[in-house]
Design an enzyme around this catalytic site. Sequence first.
Site, mmCIF file in Angstrom:
data_model
loop_
_atom_site.group_PDB
_atom_site.id
_atom_site.type_symbol
_atom_site.label_atom_id
_atom_site.label_comp_id
_atom_site.label_asym_id
_atom_site.label_seq_id
_atom_site.Cartn_x
_atom_site.Cartn_y
_atom_site.Cartn_z
ATOM 1 N N LYS A 139 2.035 -25.318 0.962
ATOM 2 C CA LYS A 139 0.710 -25.889 0.710
ATOM 3 C C LYS A 139 0.872 -27.295 0.156
ATOM 4 C CE LYS A 139 -3.536 -25.427 -2.036
ATOM 5 N NZ LYS A 139 -4.365 -24.567 -2.928
ATOM 6 N N ASP B 38 -3.012 -19.498 -7.546
ATOM 7 C CA ASP B 38 -2.075 -20.621 -7.551
ATOM 8 C C ASP B 38 -1.539 -20.764 -8.979
ATOM 9 O OD1 ASP B 38 -3.162 -20.895 -5.026
ATOM 10 O OD2 ASP B 38 -3.473 -23.056 -5.174
ATOM 11 N N LYS C 25 3.802 -24.726 -3.279
ATOM 12 C CA LYS C 25 2.754 -25.755 -3.259
ATOM 13 C C LYS C 25 3.253 -27.005 -3.966
ATOM 14 C CE LYS C 25 -1.914 -26.464 -5.196
ATOM 15 N NZ LYS C 25 -3.042 -25.812 -5.899
#
Length: 222
Positions: free
Chosen positions: A182, A91, A153
């Site tokens: 996400k 990430d 995300k």
Amino acid sequence: MNTSDVLKIVDHTLLAQTATWAQIREILDDAMKYHTASACIPAAYVKQAAEYVQGRLPICTVIGFPNGYSTTETKVFEAKNAIENGANEIDMVINVGFLKDGRYEEVEEEIRKIHEACDGKILKVIIETCLLTEDEKIKMCELVTKAGAEFIKTSTGFSTAGATFADVKLMKEHVGEGVKVKAAGGISSFDDAEEFMRLGADRLGTSRLVKIMKQTDNGAGY
């Protein structure tokens, strides 16, 4: 929807600055017990965690975290190093300042370079929605899609706010084909988790759902 359907898309997360190995190990044990999608932990623990789980659980970590303003070269190194140490998913945090400066090609190219460094592993791009305008969020959906990352995300969980229903809905509407969403930051109940999923979230970043399960009668319900 039952709890197991929710938990299987959860990145069970501990990214606190004070995280100890004992706490990380508990996160790993709980993630394996409740069959979450991954455990998301600090990069310094990835090698130890990968050796501990022995392939029984995907290990996720974060780079350029939490502010995103490291150089691209630094982020690329972080990604390569994490994967060498056993990370299965990365990430990354974008350079929010570059986005606000309109340096779109640089933002896109950074994502592309980090994605290449991931060498086939999943890359999730954190755009920190609480710091962005609606137009900037839409632009990031475009750039993440063009750069080839697997996920966009919402949040680090370390800024002014976390995921919102409106942001997940907006992102789902504007990402290109094949890009998943996400939601992370502030997800504190299974009801909220299910609503995020209904709106299009494919992955959830949280530690609270597993904590809820641990507090119930042998994980039988909530």
